[in-house]
Each structure stands twice: as C-alpha cells, then as structure tokens.
Design an enzyme around this catalytic site. Structure first.
Site, PDB file in Angstrom:
ATOM      1  N   ARG A 158       0.807  -1.230   0.000  1.00 48.67           N
ATOM      2  CA  ARG A 158       0.000   0.000   0.000  1.00 48.67           C
ATOM      3  C   ARG A 158       0.842   1.283   0.000  1.00 48.67           C
ATOM      4  O   ARG A 158       0.558   2.218  -0.734  1.00 48.67           O
ATOM      5  CB  ARG A 158      -0.904   0.035   1.244  1.00 48.67           C
ATOM      6  CG  ARG A 158      -2.047  -0.902   1.167  1.00 48.67           C
ATOM      7  CD  ARG A 158      -2.881  -0.864   2.417  1.00 48.67           C
ATOM      8  NE  ARG A 158      -3.987  -1.801   2.289  1.00 48.67           N
ATOM      9  CZ  ARG A 158      -4.838  -2.090   3.263  1.00 48.67           C
ATOM     10  NH1 ARG A 158      -4.711  -1.541   4.449  1.00 48.67           N
ATOM     11  NH2 ARG A 158      -5.818  -2.932   3.056  1.00 48.67           N
ATOM     12  N   GLU A 243      -8.013   0.725  17.093  1.00 52.22           N
ATOM     13  CA  GLU A 243      -7.115   1.528  16.260  1.00 52.22           C
ATOM     14  C   GLU A 243      -6.401   2.637  17.039  1.00 52.22           C
ATOM     15  O   GLU A 243      -5.354   3.117  16.623  1.00 52.22           O
ATOM     16  CB  GLU A 243      -7.915   2.117  15.082  1.00 52.22           C
ATOM     17  CG  GLU A 243      -7.021   2.494  13.939  1.00 52.22           C
ATOM     18  CD  GLU A 243      -7.776   2.778  12.652  1.00 52.22           C
ATOM     19  OE1 GLU A 243      -8.793   2.117  12.382  1.00 52.22           O
ATOM     20  OE2 GLU A 243      -7.323   3.682  11.928  1.00 52.22           O
ATOM     21  N   LEU A 260      -8.985  -6.137  13.128  1.00 43.24           N
ATOM     22  CA  LEU A 260     -10.134  -6.568  13.932  1.00 43.24           C
ATOM     23  C   LEU A 260      -9.729  -7.722  14.854  1.00 43.24           C
ATOM     24  O   LEU A 260     -10.143  -7.771  16.020  1.00 43.24           O
ATOM     25  CB  LEU A 260     -11.296  -6.978  13.017  1.00 43.24           C
ATOM     26  CG  LEU A 260     -11.860  -5.812  12.200  1.00 43.24           C
ATOM     27  CD1 LEU A 260     -12.888  -6.290  11.198  1.00 43.24           C
ATOM     28  CD2 LEU A 260     -12.479  -4.753  13.109  1.00 43.24           C
TER      29      LEU A 260
HETATM   30  C1  LIG Z   1     -13.185   0.962   4.689  1.00 40.79           C
HETATM   31  C2  LIG Z   1     -12.433   0.177   5.703  1.00 40.79           C
HETATM   32  C3  LIG Z   1     -12.250  -1.190   5.526  1.00 40.79           C
HETATM   33  C4  LIG Z   1     -11.545  -1.938   6.476  1.00 40.79           C
HETATM   34  N1  LIG Z   1     -11.414  -3.283   6.312  1.00 40.79           N
HETATM   35  C5  LIG Z   1     -10.828  -4.014   7.287  1.00 40.79           C
HETATM   36  C6  LIG Z   1     -10.764  -5.431   7.181  1.00 40.79           C
HETATM   37  O1  LIG Z   1     -11.218  -6.021   6.215  1.00 40.79           O
HETATM   38  N2  LIG Z   1     -10.191  -6.133   8.225  1.00 40.79           N
HETATM   39  C7  LIG Z   1      -9.657  -5.522   9.320  1.00 40.79           C
HETATM   40  O2  LIG Z   1      -9.147  -6.175  10.220  1.00 40.79           O
HETATM   41  N3  LIG Z   1      -9.704  -4.160   9.432  1.00 40.79           N
HETATM   42  C8  LIG Z   1     -10.291  -3.417   8.456  1.00 40.79           C
HETATM   43  N4  LIG Z   1     -10.338  -2.047   8.588  1.00 40.79           N
HETATM   44  C9  LIG Z   1      -9.836  -1.419   9.809  1.00 40.79           C
HETATM   45  C10 LIG Z   1     -10.840  -1.628  10.940  1.00 40.79           C
HETATM   46  O3  LIG Z   1     -12.148  -1.619  10.445  1.00 40.79           O
HETATM   47  C11 LIG Z   1     -10.706  -0.516  11.963  1.00 40.79           C
HETATM   48  O4  LIG Z   1      -9.362  -0.435  12.371  1.00 40.79           O
HETATM   49  C12 LIG Z   1     -11.587  -0.824  13.165  1.00 40.79           C
HETATM   50  O5  LIG Z   1     -12.946  -0.830  12.778  1.00 40.79           O
HETATM   51  C13 LIG Z   1     -11.382   0.219  14.248  1.00 40.79           C
HETATM   52  O6  LIG Z   1     -12.195  -0.175  15.316  1.00 40.79           O
HETATM   53  P1  LIG Z   1     -12.210   0.665  16.646  1.00 40.79           P
HETATM   54  O7  LIG Z   1     -13.193  -0.017  17.543  1.00 40.79           O
HETATM   55  O8  LIG Z   1     -10.836   0.901  17.128  1.00 40.79           O
HETATM   56  O9  LIG Z   1     -12.785   2.079  16.187  1.00 40.79           O
HETATM   57  P2  LIG Z   1     -14.214   2.466  15.588  1.00 40.79           P
HETATM   58  O10 LIG Z   1     -14.881   1.294  14.957  1.00 40.79           O
HETATM   59  O11 LIG Z   1     -13.969   3.673  14.755  1.00 40.79           O
HETATM   60  O12 LIG Z   1     -15.074   2.826  16.861  1.00 40.79           O
HETATM   61  C14 LIG Z   1     -14.747   3.936  17.672  1.00 40.79           C
HETATM   62  C15 LIG Z   1     -15.999   4.302  18.453  1.00 40.79           C
HETATM   63  O13 LIG Z   1     -15.633   5.264  19.444  1.00 40.79           O
HETATM   64  C16 LIG Z   1     -16.587   6.296  19.435  1.00 40.79           C
HETATM   65  N5  LIG Z   1     -15.929   7.518  19.952  1.00 40.79           N
HETATM   66  C17 LIG Z   1     -14.859   8.173  19.463  1.00 40.79           C
HETATM   67  N6  LIG Z   1     -14.550   9.229  20.233  1.00 40.79           N
HETATM   68  C18 LIG Z   1     -15.457   9.238  21.247  1.00 40.79           C
HETATM   69  C19 LIG Z   1     -15.685  10.090  22.372  1.00 40.79           C
HETATM   70  N7  LIG Z   1     -14.918  11.162  22.621  1.00 40.79           N
HETATM   71  N8  LIG Z   1     -16.731   9.809  23.193  1.00 40.79           N
HETATM   72  C20 LIG Z   1     -17.530   8.740  22.959  1.00 40.79           C
HETATM   73  N9  LIG Z   1     -17.361   7.895  21.923  1.00 40.79           N
HETATM   74  C21 LIG Z   1     -16.335   8.147  21.083  1.00 40.79           C
HETATM   75  C22 LIG Z   1     -17.051   6.408  17.983  1.00 40.79           C
HETATM   76  O14 LIG Z   1     -18.320   7.032  17.918  1.00 40.79           O
HETATM   77  C23 LIG Z   1     -17.097   4.932  17.593  1.00 40.79           C
HETATM   78  O15 LIG Z   1     -18.322   4.375  17.949  1.00 40.79           O
HETATM   79  C24 LIG Z   1     -11.016  -1.283   7.632  1.00 40.79           C
HETATM   80  C25 LIG Z   1     -11.197   0.087   7.815  1.00 40.79           C
HETATM   81  C26 LIG Z   1     -11.894   0.823   6.859  1.00 40.79           C
HETATM   82  C27 LIG Z   1     -12.080   2.285   7.085  1.00 40.79           C
END
Ligand SMILES: Cc1cc2nc3c(=O)[nH]c(=O)nc-3n(C[C@H](O)[C@H](O)[C@H](O)COP(=O)(O)OP(=O)(O)OC[C@H]3O[C@@H](n4cnc5c(N)ncnc54)[C@H](O)[C@@H]3O)c2cc1C
Length: 383
Positions: A158, A243, A260
């Site tokens: 990438r 993340e 994930l």
């Molecule tokens: C298009 C795309 C495709 C992807 N495909 C893959 C894949 O195939 N396989 C894989 O492993 N990974 C994939 N990834 C990466 C993976 O999806 C993300 O890294 C992962 O979803 C992040 O999860 P998270 O729980 O850390 O954050 P998020 O899913 O972004 O959740 C964060 C949460 O915290 C909340 N939040 C943030 N700040 C605050 C605050 N101050 N107060 C209260 N709530 C708050 C938000 O509202 C949200 O609900 C992909 C990412 C993208 C964008």
C-alpha cells in the site's frame, strides 16, 4: 459512542452487527449512544470523565475504577479518508490529558485506491481485490505508471503504491489517476466485485467501460497509545483497544485484514485483567449532572468559525503530506491554534468546540511528529 449504532459508518458491518447483538444481550453492559467523552482526569481512587449527552445537551460526570479508550483512528484529520466521520483521534487527545505514552502516531497508512469524488466523506474504498483481479492504475495519458517506481507494479504494498500515485500526481500536475478494468472480462467483474461494481455505478462509473478516478486516502493509524499485552497503557487502570492503541503488532505498515483480530485479542485480555482487579466505590452512584443548564447555543457565526478552523487544519495537514514539508505547516498550525484559543476563550464548554480543539491539537501533534521523523532522516512521504 458519539452516534447511534445505526447511523455510524462501520467498515465491517457484519462483524459490528454480530458483536453489538451479543453485547446488547449482556445486562451488565449499558450502551450510551449520542454521548461524547470530553475529559478524563485521574483521581485518588480512579478516574473522572466529563461526558456530553448530545440528546439532552447536558454534561455529566462519570467516575470509574478503570477506563478503556476505544475511540478508533484519526483519518478524519485529513480531507480524504476512508474512516468514519467521528474518527478524529480523541484517544490521542485523552492520552495527552492523562500523560500516557504514545508511540508512532505519525505512522498513518494511506490506502492507494479510494474513489476520488467530490463531497464523498468517508471516501469509498476500492479494495486490493480490484488490483488482485488485474485492474491497472493509469495516469492522465492512460499509461500504467507504477512500474516506474516498483517492479511489483500495482501489486506492491500500500505505501509504495500510494507514494507512486502521489509522485505521478505531482509529475503530471493534476489528480487524473484512474483504475482501469476495461481490459478484463466484463462478465466476471460484477460477480467478483459486486459491492465495488454497484457503488461505482451509483457514482456514474461502469467498471466494464469507464476509467474510475482514484486517490490515496488516510486509512489506518498504525501508532497510538502504547499498551502492554493486557492492553494497559503507561497509566495503571487506563486501557486502550482498537485503532487508537499501539500494541506493536502492526509495525510501520499494517497488512490488510488483521486489525479486527488484534482488537478482539486485546479486548479479551484487557477485560480479563480488569475483572481480576480490586474495585473501589462499589454500589455508589457513579454518575452525576455537572450543571442544570444545558450547553450554550452557538451562533451561526461561531459555528462557521469552528468549521472553518477544522477545514483549515485538515488542508494544512494534507498540504504538508503532499509537499513533504512539515516544518512550514507546523508553524502555520501553531498560528491557527493561537488565534483559535484567543477567539474561543469566552465560549463555554460545547461538544463542537471540543471537537474542533481535538482536530487542531492532533493536527499540530501529527505535524510535529512528522517533522521530527523527517529530521531524523526518514525521507519517505508516508510510512
Ligand atoms: C473501509 C475500511 C475497511 C476496512 N477493512 C478491514 C478489514 O477487512 N479487516 C480488518 O481487520 N480491518 C479493516 N479495517 C480497519 C478496521 O475496520 C478498523 O481499524 C476498526 O474498525 C477500528 O475499530 P475501533 O473499535 O478501534 O474504532 P471504531 O470502529 O472507529 O469505533 C470507535 C468508536 O468510538 C466512538 N468515539 C470516538 N470518540 C469518542 C468520544 N470522545 N466519546 C464517545 N465515543 C467516542 C465512535 O463514535 C465509535 O463508535 C477497515 C477500515 C476501513 C475504514
């Protein structure tokens, strides 16, 4: 959660829906939608969180024995990103508030092929499967160009493909870079790439006949809050998952499809660690209203000013990355923040002010980290 679960954008909807369905069945877990954490401070026996209820428009204070930060990535600091709208790196902001160790925040992964359309946020991601299937990257003269930069061509990692695209953009002086599927067997494309095919069609591009405009987009925050194998940060009682965390598993350039799995592993080990710990204040009320008065209402001018600040910060960050000149843009961001602080001193707490502050601070921090990285001799545009 800042948004309601059906309104947020989640990249892996099936994974998300299945997990949420299970979580909703656990009575001891309370899900607060439309709530935004804005402040976390350490107390004698735990932590206090200032939380905005975005529905009632009031601030509450929550106390907790442990805090798990899971706020996602920071792609929305950039004008072009695949990340959901709320991804502005609040975890990093809280890490600064709490004095946590942060590692490699500057290592942002760009996905080379996001659909380049106007006012599409988040950008639509055209996954590696497209290039795996044989799609070519072509420039404004309809010539393949990635081989100029790497012998693996479109199938290079990438970061290399994104860099090649940026160099080509700079060389030809415009953003006319496309994915070309037209040499492939048209009958197989809708079947092999059903969602990509359908979405591009909805934007007016038929993969069988048209060249699809693409551009690299901020996709994944490789660094973040440094944690150990239990997901615990440098401050006892504060955990980081997903993340926003730096676990050491991804290195400089995350491979596709493993974040994930990483989140699940660390969520499991963090929850087991917390379950074993002694807790204080059991049974006491853990939530109280900060003030009876709801948030102040922002005027149209104030709202416009805040969105102008956010847009300017994003543009500065984007320009710094494109020009590979971080020093110049650190200075410009410093000036912007000084002005913002002076203009908003009279504004009371408000979720939109908070959000703007987070974006400005994180852009400044990211630029400072990139500047330092560059001065240490790393000449790559992205890592
Ligand atoms: C298009 C795309 C495709 C992807 N495909 C893959 C894949 O195939 N396989 C894989 O492993 N990974 C994939 N990834 C990466 C993976 O999806 C993300 O890294 C992962 O979803 C992040 O999860 P998270 O729980 O850390 O954050 P998020 O899913 O972004 O959740 C964060 C949460 O915290 C909340 N939040 C943030 N700040 C605050 C605050 N101050 N107060 C209260 N709530 C708050 C938000 O509202 C949200 O609900 C992909 C990412 C993208 C964008």
């Amino acid at each position: 959660m800042k948004l309601g679960d059906t309104k947020d954008f989640f990249s892996n909807l099936d994974f998300y829906r299945t997990t949420m369905e299970k979580i909703k069945k656990i009575p001891s877990i309370q899900i607060l939608e439309y709530h935004q954490v804005e402040n976390i401070v350490k107390t004698d026996n735990g932590f206090k969180l200032k939380v905005a209820n975005l529905n009632s428009k009031q601030y509450y204070q929550y106390s907790a024995n442990h805090v798990v930060i899971a706020t996602g990535g920071c792609g929305q600091l950039f004008p072009q990103t695949t990340n959901s709208l709320g991804s502005i790196g609040e975890g990093i902001y809280f890490a600064h508030q709490l004095g946590l160790k942060i590692k490699d925040f500057e290592k942002i992964q760009f996905h080379p092929t996001s659909f380049n359309g106007i006012n599409i946020n988040p950008s639509f991601l055209i996954s590696e499967v497209a290039r795996g299937l044989g799609a070519h990257l072509i420039n404004e003269n309809h010539q393949r160009f990635v081989f100029k930069y790497d012998t693996r061509g479109e199938l290079a990692p990438r970061d290399i493909v994104s860099n090649a695209i940026w160099k080509e953009i700079s060389h030809q002086n415009n953003e006319n870079i496309y994915l070309d599927f037209t040499h492939l067997n048209c009958e197989t494309i809708p079947e092999a790439l059903p969602y990509i095919y359908k979405t591009c069609k909805s934007y007016g591009y038929d993969l069988c006949t048209d060249h699809v405009p693409i551009k690299p987009a901020a996709h994944y925050q490789c660094g973040g809050i440094q944690v150990n194998l239990n997901g615990e940060s440098s401050e006892k009682g504060v955990f980081a998952i997903g993340e926003c965390a730096y676990t050491g598993l991804h290195g400089d350039n995350r491979l596709a499809s493993n974040s994930l799995l990483e989140s699940l592993y660390f969520a499991n080990s963090a929850s087991k660690t917390i379950a074993k710990r002694k807790r204080f204040n059991r049974g006491k009320s853990y939530v109280s209203l900060v003030s009876d008065t709801p948030f102040s209402v922002l005027s149209v001018t104030q709202k416009e000013y805040l969105s102008q600040c956010k847009e300017t910060a994003k543009q500065l960050l984007s320009l710094a990355f494109e020009n590979n000149n971080f020093k110049k843009y650190v200075h410009k961001t410093d000036v912007l923040i000084k002005k913002f602080n002076a203009t908003t001193t009279s504004l009371k707490s408000h979720p939109e002010v908070f959000e703007t502050k987070v974006i400005l601070k994180n852009v400044q921090y990211l630029l400072q980290k990139k500047m330092k990285q560059k001065s240490l001799g790393n000449k790559k545009i992205i890592t």
